[in-house]
Every structure is written in structure tokens, then in C-alpha cells.
Design a protein around this motif. Structure first.
Motif, PDB file in Angstrom:
ATOM      1  N   PRO A  58       0.805  -1.235   0.000  1.00 33.28           N
ATOM      2  CA  PRO A  58       0.000   0.000   0.000  1.00 33.28           C
ATOM      3  C   PRO A  58       0.832   1.276   0.000  1.00 33.28           C
ATOM      4  N   TRP A  59       2.091   1.182   0.402  1.00 35.24           N
ATOM      5  CA  TRP A  59       2.953   2.363   0.418  1.00 35.24           C
ATOM      6  C   TRP A  59       3.265   2.875  -0.988  1.00 35.24           C
ATOM      7  N   LEU A  60       2.943   2.084  -2.020  1.00 30.75           N
ATOM      8  CA  LEU A  60       3.156   2.537  -3.402  1.00 30.75           C
ATOM      9  C   LEU A  60       2.155   3.619  -3.818  1.00 30.75           C
ATOM     10  N   TYR A  61       1.062   3.745  -3.062  1.00 27.41           N
ATOM     11  CA  TYR A  61      -0.005   4.679  -3.433  1.00 27.41           C
ATOM     12  C   TYR A  61       0.061   5.910  -2.542  1.00 27.41           C
ATOM     13  N   PRO A  62      -0.230   7.091  -3.037  1.00 25.15           N
ATOM     14  CA  PRO A  62      -0.624   7.438  -4.413  1.00 25.15           C
ATOM     15  C   PRO A  62       0.541   7.865  -5.306  1.00 25.15           C
ATOM     16  N   HIS A  63       1.760   7.921  -4.743  1.00 25.45           N
ATOM     17  CA  HIS A  63       2.863   8.547  -5.480  1.00 25.45           C
ATOM     18  C   HIS A  63       3.342   7.730  -6.680  1.00 25.45           C
ATOM     19  N   PHE A  64       3.328   6.404  -6.568  1.00 25.10           N
ATOM     20  CA  PHE A  64       4.051   5.580  -7.527  1.00 25.10           C
ATOM     21  C   PHE A  64       3.178   4.691  -8.411  1.00 25.10           C
ATOM     22  N   VAL A  65       1.924   4.496  -8.020  1.00 22.22           N
ATOM     23  CA  VAL A  65       0.994   3.686  -8.815  1.00 22.22           C
ATOM     24  C   VAL A  65      -0.346   4.404  -8.867  1.00 22.22           C
ATOM     25  N   SER A  66      -1.000   4.384 -10.024  1.00 15.17           N
ATOM     26  CA  SER A  66      -2.309   5.018 -10.150  1.00 15.17           C
ATOM     27  C   SER A  66      -3.344   4.296  -9.293  1.00 15.17           C
ATOM     28  N   GLU A  67      -4.378   5.000  -8.915  1.00 11.99           N
ATOM     29  CA  GLU A  67      -5.381   4.429  -8.026  1.00 11.99           C
ATOM     30  C   GLU A  67      -6.095   3.227  -8.643  1.00 11.99           C
ATOM     31  N   ASP A  68      -6.137   3.168  -9.992  1.00 12.45           N
ATOM     32  CA  ASP A  68      -6.778   2.022 -10.640  1.00 12.45           C
ATOM     33  C   ASP A  68      -5.803   0.878 -10.900  1.00 12.45           C
ATOM     34  N   ASP A  69      -4.585   0.996 -10.392  1.00 16.50           N
ATOM     35  CA  ASP A  69      -3.555  -0.048 -10.468  1.00 16.50           C
ATOM     36  C   ASP A  69      -3.032  -0.280 -11.883  1.00 16.50           C
ATOM     37  N   ALA A  70      -3.437   0.533 -12.840  1.00 19.31           N
ATOM     38  CA  ALA A  70      -3.097   0.259 -14.240  1.00 19.31           C
ATOM     39  C   ALA A  70      -1.795   0.911 -14.683  1.00 19.31           C
ATOM     40  N   ILE A  71      -1.327   1.929 -13.946  1.00 17.29           N
ATOM     41  CA  ILE A  71      -0.181   2.724 -14.392  1.00 17.29           C
ATOM     42  C   ILE A  71       0.904   2.742 -13.320  1.00 17.29           C
ATOM     43  N   LEU A  72       2.122   2.435 -13.750  1.00 10.12           N
ATOM     44  CA  LEU A  72       3.299   2.680 -12.926  1.00 10.12           C
ATOM     45  C   LEU A  72       3.808   4.080 -13.265  1.00 10.12           C
ATOM     46  N   LYS A  73       3.911   4.929 -12.273  1.00  6.98           N
ATOM     47  CA  LYS A  73       4.341   6.311 -12.497  1.00  6.98           C
ATOM     48  C   LYS A  73       5.865   6.387 -12.481  1.00  6.98           C
ATOM     49  N   LEU A  74       6.421   6.899 -13.566  1.00 12.10           N
ATOM     50  CA  LEU A  74       7.859   7.108 -13.665  1.00 12.10           C
ATOM     51  C   LEU A  74       8.120   8.541 -14.127  1.00 12.10           C
ATOM     52  N   SER A  75       9.377   8.927 -14.073  1.00 14.73           N
ATOM     53  CA  SER A  75       9.796  10.257 -14.483  1.00 14.73           C
ATOM     54  C   SER A  75      11.127  10.158 -15.213  1.00 14.73           C
ATOM     55  N   VAL A  76      11.325  11.032 -16.183  1.00 14.67           N
ATOM     56  CA  VAL A  76      12.633  11.169 -16.825  1.00 14.67           C
ATOM     57  C   VAL A  76      13.222  12.489 -16.346  1.00 14.67           C
ATOM     58  N   HIS A  77      14.298  12.419 -15.596  1.00 13.79           N
ATOM     59  CA  HIS A  77      14.899  13.640 -15.063  1.00 13.79           C
ATOM     60  C   HIS A  77      16.407  13.500 -14.927  1.00 13.79           C
ATOM     61  N   ALA A  78      17.055  14.646 -14.906  1.00 10.67           N
ATOM     62  CA  ALA A  78      18.488  14.711 -14.615  1.00 10.67           C
ATOM     63  C   ALA A  78      18.661  15.128 -13.167  1.00 10.67           C
ATOM     64  N   LEU A  79      19.808  14.807 -12.604  1.00 16.14           N
ATOM     65  CA  LEU A  79      20.119  15.212 -11.239  1.00 16.14           C
ATOM     66  C   LEU A  79      21.375  16.077 -11.254  1.00 16.14           C
ATOM     67  N   LEU A  80      21.222  17.275 -10.740  1.00 19.24           N
ATOM     68  CA  LEU A  80      22.336  18.222 -10.648  1.00 19.24           C
ATOM     69  C   LEU A  80      22.963  18.078  -9.270  1.00 19.24           C
ATOM     70  N   VAL A  81      24.246  17.774  -9.245  1.00 18.48           N
ATOM     71  CA  VAL A  81      24.944  17.524  -7.986  1.00 18.48           C
ATOM     72  C   VAL A  81      26.002  18.606  -7.804  1.00 18.48           C
ATOM     73  N   GLU A  82      25.820  19.405  -6.774  1.00 21.69           N
ATOM     74  CA  GLU A  82      26.765  20.490  -6.497  1.00 21.69           C
ATOM     75  C   GLU A  82      27.551  20.157  -5.242  1.00 21.69           C
ATOM     76  N   ALA A  83      28.828  19.849  -5.430  1.00 19.78           N
ATOM     77  CA  ALA A  83      29.740  19.525  -4.341  1.00 19.78           C
ATOM     78  C   ALA A  83      30.812  20.603  -4.276  1.00 19.78           C
ATOM     79  N   PRO A  84      31.599  20.662  -3.200  1.00 21.93           N
ATOM     80  CA  PRO A  84      32.658  21.668  -3.132  1.00 21.93           C
ATOM     81  C   PRO A  84      33.565  21.623  -4.365  1.00 21.93           C
TER      82      PRO A  84
END
Length: 281
Positions: free
Chosen positions: A38-64
Motif C-alpha cells: 500500500p505504500w506505493l499509493y498514491p505517489h508511484f501507482v495510479s489508483e486504478d492499479d493500471a499505471i506505474l508512475k515514472l519520471s525522466v529527469h536529470a540530477l544536478l549535484v553540487e559539491a565543493p
């Protein structure tokens, strides 16, 4: 624009596109199986269980003393299967600027692996030519990964190598590295093979705090509950072993896990849950 602080290192997510995927693409992800987590809902799976939610993104890492981009998405102006063979025209570079970054200010680019949704903004189309997007950066490419895909016969993969990888070699900006390459005192690569033969994840350690950027060793948090669920892995057996090993290593530890395809909230902690794991956000 999500961001996280890990000691003296700041990580910021720059989204190119949301990527809802039918759950049937991961055959084991039936509604009955998903509802057991149940922890997959609502962020990662649609309420009707039909869709896995994903994202295409870059990660900007700022270090010293370092500005690092991890994975460069799909990129504009290239028809790809993942986009329905239509070229994207996203404001990715404007979002980069809104985060306070510039193309010329990037020191290092890391591609966790050489798939089309992780290398696209390596280059951009200028006057009909593919040119490096980050002209002053070192582009770190896994040696094993590069050697594998350089001779692969898949047409789209070869098109990607031609427009997103070859130009950075031609410009003298590419550097082939090993699976455990150290980028800076705070940032290193770690082997996470299976999805592809030379796949790496990125480990960050600063002032006693830790974070991991997954790459595609896991596409979706449901694979924490089920490390044996496969999503486009080149070597499924190795991928399952990698997920099991790394989730066990990160579980119940103060390690912030940032999913390269996880939609918002994207980052959290791996917690042991019976014989497997769950994602606590």
C-alpha cells in the motif's frame, strides 16, 4: 524543483518529462500484487492499479568545487521510441538556468549507462550539427558500457551513439572510466550491473551523510518489494542480484536513495519489510 542536501552536497532534480507506463509492461505487477504494497499509493501507482508512475529527469549535484550532471535524459530534436518516435521540444535548458546552473558551468557529466533516456542532453542541435551541450565538462562514460554498445546492432541504439555520444568523443570531452571511478572526495561510482553490462550508480558521502543515485538498477519502487521483477534488464539474473544486494546494503541505514526514474517525491529510505523492502518517503 525538488532538491536535497547531503552534508555539503546539494542534489537538484530537473524534470524532462513524466513517463506513465502501463503496469502490464512489468508482467508480475498485477493489481493484486501491487495492492500488497500500500505504500506505493498514491505517489508511484495510479489508483486504478493500471499505471506505474515514472519520471525522466536529470540530477544536478553540487559539491565543493564541482558541478556534476547525472544522466542527461532524452534531449530535444530526436525521434525516439520512448517518445512515440516524435522529437521532444522541452524547456530543459531553461529549467537548468532556473536552478542557477549554466551550460558552461558544468564540470562533469556522468551517464549511469548508455540508453537513450540517459544521454540525450549530452548534445544539442546547433546549425544542423550535434554539439556538446556542456562545452567545458568532462563526460564520464563507463568503459565496459561503451565497448558493449559501440558494436551493438540495434538501429535506435546506433542512432543514439551517433547523435549523443560520438560528438563528445569528437570534441575531446569524453573519458572512459571504470565501474568504481572516484569523481571527487564526496562522489564515486559503484557497480550496479544487470540492466546493462556496464551500469553504475552514484554514491555521495559528505560530513557523515550518504546518498545513492540509482540509475536504472531499479526503475520503480515496486522493485524494492520485489527485486525479482524485471523491467527491460539486459541480464535479468544479474539485475536481480544487484537489486537484492544494494537494497540490503542501503536498508535501515541513513542513506538517502534517489531514484533516477522515481516520480516525486523521488527520494527516500529503504526499509526492511519482511523478506524484502519498502520505500519510506
Amino acid at each position: 524543483m525538488l532538491s536535497w542536501q547531503v552534508g555539503r552536497v546539494k542534489i537538484t532534480r530537473i524534470v524532462e518529462m513524466d513517463l506513465p507506463v502501463p503496469a502490464k509492461f512489468m508482467p508480475q505487477a498485477t493489481p493484486e500484487a501491487l495492492r500488497k504494497s500500500p505504500w506505493l499509493y498514491p505517489h508511484f501507482v495510479s489508483e486504478d492499479d493500471a499505471i506505474l508512475k515514472l519520471s525522466v529527469h536529470a540530477l544536478l549535484v553540487e559539491a565543493p568545487g564541482l558541478r556534476l550532471v547525472v544522466d542527461t535524459c532524452i534531449g530535444n530534436d530526436r525521434p525516439r521510441e520512448i517518445t512515440g518516435d516524435e522529437p521532444l521540444a522541452t524547456p530543459f535548458l531553461q529549467h537548468l538556468g532556473a536552478a542557477g546552473w549554466s551550460r558552461e558551468g558544468v564540470d562533469v557529466v556522468v551517464c549511469t549507462h548508455l540508453h537513450v533516456d540517459h544521454v540525450g542532453w549530452n548534445t544539442m542541435l546547433e546549425d544542423g550539427q550535434w554539439t556538446p551541450t556542456f562545452p567545458k565538462a568532462r563526460y564520464l562514460i563507463g568503459r565496459r558500457e561503451y565497448e558493449f554498445w559501440s558494436v551493438h546492432e540495434d538501429a535506435e541504439q546506433q542512432a543514439m551513439m551517433g547523435d549523443s555520444v560520438k560528438p563528445i568523443f569528437d570534441a575531446g570531452l569524453a573519458e572512459l572510466v571504470e565501474l568504481n571511478h572516484v569523481i571527487s572526495p564526496e562522489i564515486r561510482l559503484t557497480p550496479s550491473i544487470g540492466h546493462t553490462p556496464g551500469h553504475v550508480s552514484v554514491m555521495i558521502e559528505s560530513e557523515g551523510e550518504r546518498a545513492a543515485i540509482t540509475g536504472d538498477m531499479a526503475h520503480h519502487p515496486c522493485q524494492m518489494a520485489h527485486p525479482d521483477w524485471v523491467f527491460g534488464d539486459d541480464d535479468p539474473k544479474a539485475a536481480v542480484l544487484t537489486r537484492s544486494r544494494l537494497f540490503a546494503e542501503w536498508a535501515d541505514q541513513p542513506t538517502l536513495v534517489i531514484g533516477t526514474h522515481f516520480p516525486a517525491p523521488t527520494a527516500g529510505h529503504v526499509v526492511r519489510d519482511g523478506v524484502a523492502f519498502r520505500f519510506a518517503v
